[in-house]
Design a protein around this motif. Structure first.
Motif, PDB file in Angstrom:
ATOM      1  N   ASP A 142       0.836  -1.199   0.000  1.00 40.90           N
ATOM      2  CA  ASP A 142       0.000   0.000   0.000  1.00 40.90           C
ATOM      3  C   ASP A 142       0.867   1.245   0.000  1.00 40.90           C
ATOM      4  OD1 ASP A 142      -2.405   1.368  -0.027  1.00 40.90           O
ATOM      5  OD2 ASP A 142      -2.648   1.349   2.145  1.00 40.90           O
ATOM      6  N   SER A 146       0.954   0.711  -4.296  1.00 37.19           N
ATOM      7  CA  SER A 146      -0.431   0.907  -4.742  1.00 37.19           C
ATOM      8  C   SER A 146      -0.543   2.101  -5.686  1.00 37.19           C
ATOM      9  CB  SER A 146      -1.368   1.076  -3.546  1.00 37.19           C
ATOM     10  OG  SER A 146      -1.063   2.249  -2.800  1.00 37.19           O
ATOM     11  N   MET A 216      -0.659   5.383  -0.589  1.00 38.54           N
ATOM     12  CA  MET A 216      -1.535   4.507   0.182  1.00 38.54           C
ATOM     13  C   MET A 216      -2.977   4.594  -0.328  1.00 38.54           C
ATOM     14  SD  MET A 216       0.109   4.601   4.008  1.00 38.54           S
ATOM     15  CE  MET A 216      -0.271   6.313   4.376  1.00 38.54           C
ATOM     16  N   GLY A 218      -4.681   1.784  -1.695  1.00 31.93           N
ATOM     17  CA  GLY A 218      -5.108   0.426  -1.995  1.00 31.93           C
ATOM     18  C   GLY A 218      -5.953  -0.253  -0.945  1.00 31.93           C
ATOM     19  N   ASP A 300       2.061  -4.834   5.673  1.00 30.58           N
ATOM     20  CA  ASP A 300       1.774  -4.030   4.477  1.00 30.58           C
ATOM     21  C   ASP A 300       2.184  -4.846   3.259  1.00 30.58           C
ATOM     22  OD1 ASP A 300       1.295  -2.180   2.536  1.00 30.58           O
ATOM     23  OD2 ASP A 300       2.662  -0.644   3.311  1.00 30.58           O
ATOM     24  N   ILE A 305      -4.516  -5.336  -0.254  1.00 27.62           N
ATOM     25  CA  ILE A 305      -4.764  -4.425  -1.373  1.00 27.62           C
ATOM     26  C   ILE A 305      -6.071  -4.816  -2.071  1.00 27.62           C
ATOM     27  CG2 ILE A 305      -3.915  -3.592  -3.606  1.00 27.62           C
ATOM     28  CD1 ILE A 305      -2.321  -2.576  -1.209  1.00 27.62           C
TER      29      ILE A 305
END
Length: 324
Positions: A142, A146, A216, A218, A300, A305
């Motif tokens: 993310d 993302s 960030m 996602g 993460d 996602i």
């Protein structure tokens, strides 16, 4: 990266935002976008990055991912620029770094749109709940990948359906190599790639009408508020983007409220390059960090996602580009 101050939510009334499809709010007008954007393809671009492993500067994964990003942009863009430079980290370490830029219609000088994300990942999971993990690098699915995934899919679509404006897609490096949470060291140690680019643009005299940073973007339950520094420097761009999201029915994701100021790449683009740029970034006031519970942790990863979220963000960008 992404330092924040006191969390504030002040309702704004420039645009009344609601939702669409599975996010639908009652009595909300919805405008169907005819512009293509494939969330599954964007997800695949995110996964391709995380498959290399943590993309920390000076690592083999970082080198291989850079090659992948360059070759992918070369498939879609008219021109690709690579800025290679050595950044000095907070601990004095020298970091071999690359900003990677793909341009559409570089001959257009006046009407340009800047889109960006960072492509490196955090070298330490300093917010991980498990102490043994806190010195491990993270995948940054993310936090980094993302936004890059959305922009790679956007580039794929813009190759087929050319915009009238010139578009530059910038992947900033060494955004996330800042000080550990336990270290209080004065200085601008975050966002080193955007600081370098803002002072050494890939084209002499480069400027753009406005810019949009993705960071960030996602999360399955993503919430994008009006980040304070974005409204301070570029309120009209915030209104443009959130207004477009409302028309598409994404108001439950793009929420019309003020939120925290974030030190992110857009801050340096605004401050040093004087290009009005906003930040589309997920904020969460329930976690104690201001971000997702997976932020700067080993969680993460690609399992956190959502292709549906990536698609909505991408469709908003496509509409904004088409209208400008």
């Amino acid at each position: 990266m992404k330092n924040f101050w006191i969390w504030i939510f002040v309702p704004l009334f420039m645009v009344a935002c609601h939702g669409k499809k599975d996010d639908k709010d009652n009595n909300q007008p919805t405008e169907i976008s005819t512009l293509a954007f494939d969330g599954d393809s964007a997800f695949a671009f995110v996964k391709a990055q995380t498959d290399f492993g943590p993309r920390t500067p000076n690592s083999e994964a970082h080198r291989r991912c850079a090659e992948y990003l360059i070759s992918t942009l070369e498939q879609y863009c008219d021109t690709v620029y690579v800025q290679s430079f050595v950044a000095t980290a907070y601990d004095g370490k020298k970091l071999d770094s690359k900003n990677i830029i793909g341009s559409f219609s570089p001959e257009i000088k006046e009407n340009r749109i800047l889109l960006a994300s960072h492509w490196d990942s955090r070298p330490m999971a300093d917010h991980d709940a498990i102490e043994a993990n806190r010195n491990k690098p993270i995948d940054g699915a993310d936090d980094g990948a993302s936004g890059v995934g959305v922009l790679l899919e956007l580039a794929r679509q813009l190759q087929k359906d050319r915009p009238q404006a010139g578009v530059d897609i910038v992947f900033f490096d060494v955004e996330d190599y800042g000080t550990p949470s336990s270290v209080n060291l004065p200085g601008d140690w975050w966002c080193l790639g955007s600081q370098y680019w803002a002072e050494h643009p890939h084209v002499d005299g480069y400027t753009a009408r406005f810019g949009i940073l993705l960071d960030m973007v996602g999360a399955p339950d993503a919430k994008f508020y009006h980040e304070y520094m974005s409204t301070y420097y570029a309120q009209d761009v915030v209104s443009k983007v959130w207004g477009t999201a409302y028309k598409l029915g994404y108001g439950s994701m793009f929420i019309n409220q003020q939120a925290n100021p974030i030190t992110d790449d857009h801050y340096y683009v605004n401050k040093l390059a004087h290009i009005p740029m906003i930040d589309i970034i997920h904020q969460d006031n329930t976690t104690g960090t201001g971000f997702r519970s997976i932020w700067h942790t080993t969680n993460d990863n690609i399992n956190n996602i959502s292709a549906a979220t990536l698609e909505k963000v991408g469709k908003v960008l496509r509409e904004v580009i088409a209208e400008n």
